[in-house]
Scaffold this motif. Structure first.
Motif, PDB file in Angstrom:
ATOM      1  N   LEU A 240       5.064  -5.028   1.761  1.00  0.00           N
ATOM      2  CA  LEU A 240       5.701  -5.363   2.658  1.00  0.00           C
ATOM      3  C   LEU A 240       7.117  -4.293   2.410  1.00  0.00           C
ATOM      4  N   LEU A 241       7.305  -3.854   1.112  1.00  0.00           N
ATOM      5  CA  LEU A 241       8.286  -2.555   0.863  1.00  0.00           C
ATOM      6  C   LEU A 241       8.421  -1.507   2.097  1.00  0.00           C
TER       7      LEU A 241
ATOM      8  N   VAL B 106       1.249  -0.247  -6.937  1.00  0.00           N
ATOM      9  CA  VAL B 106       1.303   1.230  -7.418  1.00  0.00           C
ATOM     10  C   VAL B 106       1.327   1.828  -6.128  1.00  0.00           C
ATOM     11  N   LEU B 107       0.134   1.550  -5.141  1.00  0.00           N
ATOM     12  CA  LEU B 107       0.113   2.447  -4.003  1.00  0.00           C
ATOM     13  C   LEU B 107       1.319   2.191  -3.075  1.00  0.00           C
ATOM     14  N   SER B 108       1.791   0.911  -3.104  1.00  0.00           N
ATOM     15  CA  SER B 108       2.829   0.485  -2.391  1.00  0.00           C
ATOM     16  C   SER B 108       3.953   1.309  -2.588  1.00  0.00           C
ATOM     17  N   LEU B 109       4.317   1.234  -4.051  1.00  0.00           N
ATOM     18  CA  LEU B 109       5.331   2.179  -4.522  1.00  0.00           C
ATOM     19  C   LEU B 109       5.313   3.495  -4.248  1.00  0.00           C
ATOM     20  N   LEU B 110       4.241   4.193  -4.416  1.00  0.00           N
ATOM     21  CA  LEU B 110       4.123   5.548  -3.843  1.00  0.00           C
ATOM     22  C   LEU B 110       4.437   5.848  -2.384  1.00  0.00           C
ATOM     23  N   ALA B 111       3.907   5.037  -1.597  1.00  0.00           N
ATOM     24  CA  ALA B 111       4.128   4.994  -0.361  1.00  0.00           C
ATOM     25  C   ALA B 111       5.684   4.811   0.061  1.00  0.00           C
ATOM     26  N   PHE B 112       6.371   3.941  -0.601  1.00  0.00           N
ATOM     27  CA  PHE B 112       7.891   3.562  -0.639  1.00  0.00           C
ATOM     28  C   PHE B 112       8.567   4.682  -0.806  1.00  0.00           C
ATOM     29  N   ALA B 113       8.210   5.455  -1.937  1.00  0.00           N
ATOM     30  CA  ALA B 113       8.969   6.591  -2.564  1.00  0.00           C
ATOM     31  C   ALA B 113       8.938   7.567  -1.734  1.00  0.00           C
ATOM     32  N   ARG B 114       7.900   7.967  -0.912  1.00  0.00           N
ATOM     33  CA  ARG B 114       7.589   8.879  -0.062  1.00  0.00           C
ATOM     34  C   ARG B 114       8.501   8.730   1.125  1.00  0.00           C
ATOM     35  N   GLN B 115       8.622   7.586   1.603  1.00  0.00           N
ATOM     36  CA  GLN B 115       9.264   7.044   2.634  1.00  0.00           C
ATOM     37  C   GLN B 115      10.795   7.253   2.222  1.00  0.00           C
ATOM     38  N   SER B 116      11.164   6.795   1.223  1.00  0.00           N
ATOM     39  CA  SER B 116      12.642   6.717   0.847  1.00  0.00           C
ATOM     40  C   SER B 116      12.953   7.911   0.866  1.00  0.00           C
ATOM     41  N   PHE B 117      12.388   9.191   0.210  1.00  0.00           N
ATOM     42  CA  PHE B 117      12.978  10.374   0.117  1.00  0.00           C
ATOM     43  C   PHE B 117      12.811  11.236   1.416  1.00  0.00           C
ATOM     44  N   LYS B 118      12.016  10.883   2.445  1.00  0.00           N
ATOM     45  CA  LYS B 118      11.769  11.525   3.528  1.00  0.00           C
ATOM     46  C   LYS B 118      12.889  10.941   4.447  1.00  0.00           C
ATOM     47  N   ALA B 119      13.510   9.809   4.329  1.00  0.00           N
ATOM     48  CA  ALA B 119      14.500   9.311   5.254  1.00  0.00           C
ATOM     49  C   ALA B 119      15.778   9.970   5.087  1.00  0.00           C
ATOM     50  N   LYS B 120      16.423  10.059   6.185  1.00  0.00           N
ATOM     51  CA  LYS B 120      17.536  10.797   6.311  1.00  0.00           C
ATOM     52  C   LYS B 120      18.734   9.787   6.529  1.00  0.00           C
TER      53      LYS B 120
ATOM     54  N   LEU C 125       5.913  -1.815   4.936  1.00  0.00           N
ATOM     55  CA  LEU C 125       5.447  -2.158   6.362  1.00  0.00           C
ATOM     56  C   LEU C 125       6.677  -3.249   6.970  1.00  0.00           C
ATOM     57  N   ALA C 126       7.152  -4.180   6.082  1.00  0.00           N
ATOM     58  CA  ALA C 126       8.186  -4.851   6.809  1.00  0.00           C
ATOM     59  C   ALA C 126       9.031  -5.353   5.603  1.00  0.00           C
ATOM     60  N   PRO C 127      10.148  -4.448   5.395  1.00  0.00           N
ATOM     61  CA  PRO C 127      10.980  -4.816   4.172  1.00  0.00           C
ATOM     62  C   PRO C 127      11.796  -6.229   4.880  1.00  0.00           C
ATOM     63  N   ARG C 128      12.129  -6.487   5.840  1.00  0.00           N
ATOM     64  CA  ARG C 128      12.541  -7.669   6.275  1.00  0.00           C
ATOM     65  C   ARG C 128      12.094  -8.838   6.008  1.00  0.00           C
ATOM     66  N   LEU C 129      10.567  -8.908   5.688  1.00  0.00           N
ATOM     67  CA  LEU C 129       9.897  -9.878   5.441  1.00  0.00           C
ATOM     68  C   LEU C 129       9.960 -10.136   3.783  1.00  0.00           C
ATOM     69  N   MET C 130      10.215  -8.998   3.024  1.00  0.00           N
ATOM     70  CA  MET C 130      10.054  -8.687   1.715  1.00  0.00           C
ATOM     71  C   MET C 130      11.383  -9.835   1.415  1.00  0.00           C
ATOM     72  N   TRP C 131      12.615  -9.389   2.076  1.00  0.00           N
ATOM     73  CA  TRP C 131      13.747  -9.997   1.735  1.00  0.00           C
ATOM     74  C   TRP C 131      13.880 -11.384   2.248  1.00  0.00           C
ATOM     75  N   GLY C 132      12.999 -11.888   3.164  1.00  0.00           N
ATOM     76  CA  GLY C 132      12.669 -12.940   3.545  1.00  0.00           C
ATOM     77  C   GLY C 132      12.448 -14.330   2.545  1.00  0.00           C
ATOM     78  N   TRP C 133      11.512 -13.913   1.572  1.00  0.00           N
ATOM     79  CA  TRP C 133      11.011 -14.510   0.469  1.00  0.00           C
ATOM     80  C   TRP C 133      12.054 -14.236  -0.658  1.00  0.00           C
ATOM     81  N   LEU C 134      12.536 -13.157  -0.969  1.00  0.00           N
ATOM     82  CA  LEU C 134      13.426 -12.897  -1.949  1.00  0.00           C
ATOM     83  C   LEU C 134      14.536 -13.491  -1.967  1.00  0.00           C
ATOM     84  N   CYS C 135      14.940 -13.651  -0.516  1.00  0.00           N
ATOM     85  CA  CYS C 135      16.335 -14.748  -0.737  1.00  0.00           C
ATOM     86  C   CYS C 135      16.012 -16.199  -0.662  1.00  0.00           C
TER      87      CYS C 135
END
Length: 267
Positions: free
Chosen positions: A77-78, A253-267, A80-90
């Protein structure tokens, strides 16, 4: 004229007022259970009914009530859907508060301390104390509720299976011999309440927290990384969960790698 884009909060809808009564209704309907009117006969019956099912099924469902396990399950969800990740974290802080408070003030014995152990199936460690409420059940229902209420109304109809998973986690706690049915009923009601309270907190989060470069979401990623460590180095509740832990660690781990790629590519 172009319509403005919908903010993440606009994709969801406020919870109907009648839904807030559900935790209380569930608590009241479960009164014969947490008052132990039918115990220990009911516990023994359910425990034995679940006995033919292989232990890894029940221990795997229990993993859905373990915080590190949930972080592994929801790691995608990090990206695919961060808002859902926050949904349960809250919802998580409320779940922790209710579980810790209940176990601190209620010194109820677990089934293994009351029932002849030859009459019940026990998987994993033999537990004797602080039975009320079932923390795994409470956590599972809080996570299910947090994600469910963060969905759009249309999505909610397609994701009712979240409640089945939460119920399965509750049933697993009886199946492994760790909790009374009453512990599970109270855990479910408090978990649902945690999800509702968490949803109110979620509705107040600024949309910037969904962004891949948000410092808060990167902190969540760090928490997922910590979960990978625990999944790989610890036995979470049951030895039978080790293969599932390795799978969840790989997913995380795969999710973290995808998130790192997404995070550093985002402007």
């Amino acid at each position: 004229m172009f319509a403005p884009p919908l903010l993440p909060h606009a994709l969801s809808s406020p919870v109907a007022r009648w839904v807030w009564w559900l935790p209380l209704v569930l608590f009241v309907l479960g009164a014969p259970l947490w008052l132990q009117v039918w115990e220990p006969a009911l516990f023994i019956a359910i425990n034995q009914w679940c006995a033919p099912v292989a232990a890894p099924v029940w221990t795997g469902l229990s993993l859905l009530g373990n915080g590190w396990g949930i972080l592994g399950v929801t790691a995608p969800l990090l990206v695919l859907a961060p808002r859902l990740m926050w949904g349960w974290l809250c919802a998580a802080p409320f779940a922790i508060l209710f579980a810790r408070t209940g176990k601190f003030f209620i010194e109820s014995p677990r089934p293994a301390a009351v029932v002849d152990n030859n009459q019940m199936r026990v998987v994993g460690e033999l537990l004797h104390n602080v039975s009320m409420p079932s923390g795994h059940t409470l956590t599972a229902f809080a996570v299910a509720a947090g994600i469910f209420f963060a969905l759009t109304p249309a999505q909610r109809r397609r994701h009712a299976w979240l409640w089945l998973l939460a119920a399965g986690t509750g049933l697993s706690r009886i199946a492994v011999g760790a909790h009374w049915p009453g512990d599970v009923a109270v855990g479910a009601s408090l978990g649902l309440l945690s999800g509702l309270l968490g949803h109110q907190l979620w509705m107040r989060l600024a949309p910037r927290h969904w962004a891949p470069r948000a410092w808060s979401l990167r902190l969540v990623a760090a928490l997922v990384a910590l979960a990978v460590f625990h999944l790989l180095t610890e036995e979470l509740d049951f030895a039978e969960n080790q293969p599932a832990q390795w799978v969840l660690a790989a997913v995380a781990v795969l999710s973290l790698l995808a998130f790192a790629r997404q995070s550093f590519k985002a402007k």
